[in-house]
Write an enzyme that holds these catalytic residues in place. Structure first.
Site, mmCIF file in Angstrom:
data_model
loop_
_atom_site.group_PDB
_atom_site.id
_atom_site.type_symbol
_atom_site.label_atom_id
_atom_site.label_comp_id
_atom_site.label_asym_id
_atom_site.label_seq_id
_atom_site.Cartn_x
_atom_site.Cartn_y
_atom_site.Cartn_z
ATOM 1 N N CYS A 161 0.809 -1.104 0.034
ATOM 2 C CA CYS A 161 0.135 0.037 0.098
ATOM 3 C C CYS A 161 0.862 1.181 0.089
ATOM 4 C CB CYS A 161 -0.874 -0.099 1.356
ATOM 5 S SG CYS A 161 -2.011 1.388 1.238
ATOM 6 N N CYS B 118 -1.593 1.626 -2.930
ATOM 7 C CA CYS B 118 -2.917 2.625 -3.051
ATOM 8 C C CYS B 118 -2.310 4.023 -2.694
ATOM 9 C CB CYS B 118 -3.640 2.020 -2.135
ATOM 10 S SG CYS B 118 -3.145 1.330 -0.301
ATOM 11 N N LYS C 106 -0.372 5.510 -5.770
ATOM 12 C CA LYS C 106 -1.468 5.333 -7.070
ATOM 13 C C LYS C 106 -2.334 6.669 -6.765
ATOM 14 C CE LYS C 106 -5.191 3.723 -6.221
ATOM 15 N NZ LYS C 106 -5.945 2.450 -5.650
ATOM 16 N N TYR D 86 -10.107 -3.180 -10.685
ATOM 17 C CA TYR D 86 -9.850 -1.925 -10.135
ATOM 18 C C TYR D 86 -8.579 -1.397 -10.496
ATOM 19 C CZ TYR D 86 -7.194 -3.497 -5.917
ATOM 20 O OH TYR D 86 -6.073 -3.867 -5.189
ATOM 21 N N GLU E 120 -8.074 1.832 -12.879
ATOM 22 C CA GLU E 120 -7.451 2.930 -12.154
ATOM 23 C C GLU E 120 -6.162 3.601 -13.234
ATOM 24 O OE1 GLU E 120 -8.511 2.159 -7.581
ATOM 25 O OE2 GLU E 120 -6.616 1.741 -8.515
ATOM 26 N N HIS F 96 -27.296 21.523 1.235
ATOM 27 C CA HIS F 96 -27.498 22.093 -0.405
ATOM 28 C C HIS F 96 -26.578 23.166 -0.511
ATOM 29 C CE1 HIS F 96 -29.747 22.578 -4.084
ATOM 30 N NE2 HIS F 96 -29.669 23.806 -3.525
ATOM 31 N N GLU G 201 -26.226 15.143 -1.053
ATOM 32 C CA GLU G 201 -27.585 15.540 -0.509
ATOM 33 C C GLU G 201 -28.543 14.408 -1.341
ATOM 34 O OE1 GLU G 201 -29.699 18.913 -1.557
ATOM 35 O OE2 GLU G 201 -28.218 19.188 -3.045
#
Length: 450
Positions: free
Chosen positions: A44, A49, A52, A179, A183, A439, A444
């Site tokens: 990682c 990750c 990346k 993935y 990616e 908002h 939302e």
């Protein structure tokens, strides 16, 4: 702790799971040592990750700088320098590696920067020849990219090498539909490479909801990424000019400047000496463990990708924590719950998900309700970008409980982290309905489903 052994715990592998387990065990008073043959931090931090995500951030500027015009900004002379980003990323990786080592040192964990092999009962031999004993052994060696064998496979790169390229390829073929493939396809595409994804099936990201998969495929194609389905390698030949002539099933041979394979990962179990003490391996070579990460050998445990349960860094960390608390802590042993784990794909745009997909929910629950919001984010409207986001909520019709949330759109992983808590806690659609929206936000939409 026991004086019969040199250490109470010897951890093989200093990745996310191994570091957490070692640090926590030491905090509980155990004498701990860790062996790491490469760099402290594991996949990682060093080649996964973390670097990346830094490349993903860099890639986002390609569209942000273009969109800035619609917001009144004039940016002249923009250009991208791959080596600048690459080197900044690697410098930060080195910084993080130092912090991981510092954390272990602060907890008085002994670090051996060399390979370790199990050579006997409670016995570990280091590459230097030193032999030590431990009451417990934890294997946390992770996994590595799978490289299929075919004529010319020696010419491919994996995600490991992608972080260190001398220059960006003008044309790159990425094999895989998961993935990592999607990616890096997004990253290279935003940096200006012509990207083609070759997948042996006709489905990308097969563990994700079909609606999200289809939306990402559609958006990726609009962005200029090409897809080849039912395509497997036949051979790769390096030509005189250095380019690669790639032959795929069902396709005419085509030239690329680089070929990257992202076709899954395999557990790192070779050469660890597991067979010496009879540790059981599974069909894919993974270490077989129970709910408490214990192997069939009473004093040997394993956590993280080497067990091939859920190959995600936060899961490995949870497993390492649970192991250390259960074996060395004062409380009762406990197991990690591997259900309802949220995940993300840092594609362009990103995907985030938690819980059951629509298909899984129909198969498991039968009667469900599906709520969906298909909208164009405000930023895209102003920028004149037609890209649309898709949010989806799956509800068990029998009790109104939310069993899945699926999202594709800007910042979806950031939004999902809080939403995943609600799904894990068993909240209902009515609970979301009763929550006032913030908002204007994209998030939302989660409390406005009708």
């Amino acid at each position: 702790m026991s004086a019969e052994y040199d250490y109470d715990l010897f951890t093989i592998g200093a990745g996310s799971g191994g570091v957490r387990a070692s640090r926590v065990a030491a905090a509980h008073g155990a004498r701990v040592a860790v062996a790491e043959e490469y760099r402290v931090g594991g996949t990682c931090v060093i080649r996964g990750c973390v670097p990346k995500k830094m490349l993903v951030y860099g890639a986002h500027f390609a569209e942000d700088l273009e969109d800035a015009k619609s917001f009144g900004w004039t940016i002249e002379g923009k250009r991208f320098d791959w080596k600048t980003l690459r080197d900044h990323v690697q410098n930060d990786v080195t910084r993080l590696e130092g912090l991981y080592g510092q954390t272990l040192g602060n907890h008085k964990v002994t670090i051996y920067n060399e390979r370790a092999t199990i050579t006997g009962d409670h016995e570990i031999t280091l590459a230097s020849g030193k032999t030590v004993t431990a009451k417990y052994i934890l294997v946390a060696t992770g996994a590595r990219p799978h490289v299929p064998e075919f004529p010319g496979s020696e010419h491919v790169i994996t995600s490991n090498e992608a972080f260190h390229l001398d220059e960006l390829p003008r044309r790159i073929l990425i094999a895989g539909g998961g993935y990592i493939a999607n990616e890096f396809a997004g990253i290279f595409n935003e940096f200006g490479s012509k990207v083609t994804i070759a997948n042996r099936s006709d489905t990308i990201l097969r563990s994700y909801d079909a609606s999200l998969r289809d939306r990402l495929l559609q958006i990726s194609m609009v962005k200029g990424i090409s897809f080849l389905f039912h395509a497997e390698f036949e051979r790769i030949d390096r030509q005189a000019d250095g380019s690669l002539l790639v032959s795929l099933t069902g396709q005419e041979p085509c030239e690329y400047d680089a070929v990257m394979v992202a076709t899954g990962r395999v557990p790192n179990v070779e050469g660890l000496g597991l067979e010496t003490i009879g540790v059981e391996l599974g069909r894919k070579g993974e270490i077989v463990v129970d709910a408490f990460s214990k192997t069939n050998v009473d004093y040997v445990y394993a956590v993280g990708d080497v067990t091939d349960r859920v190959q995600l860094t936060p899961v490995a960390i949870r497993e390492g924590q649970a192991f250390a608390d259960s074996v060395f802590g004062p409380g009762e042993p406990y197991a990690v719950d591997h259900s309802c784990v949220p995940s993300a794909v840092f594609s362009h745009p990103p995907i985030a998900a938690v819980g059951l997909t629509e298909g899984e929910a129909r198969n498991q629950l039968g009667n469900i309700k599906v709520y969906q919001s298909d909208f164009r984010p405000m930023k895209n409207v102003v920028a004149g970008r037609n890209e649309r986001s898709l949010y989806k909520m799956i509800v068990d019709a029998a009790n109104d409980r939310i069993v899945g949330i699926h999202m594709i759109g800007p910042d979806s992983p950031e939004i999902m982290q809080a939403a995943a808590i609600a799904v894990k806690a068993g909240l209902t659609k009515a609970d979301f309905d009763a929550t006032v929206a913030i908002h204007p936000t994209m998030a939302e939409e989660l409390v406005l489903f009708k």
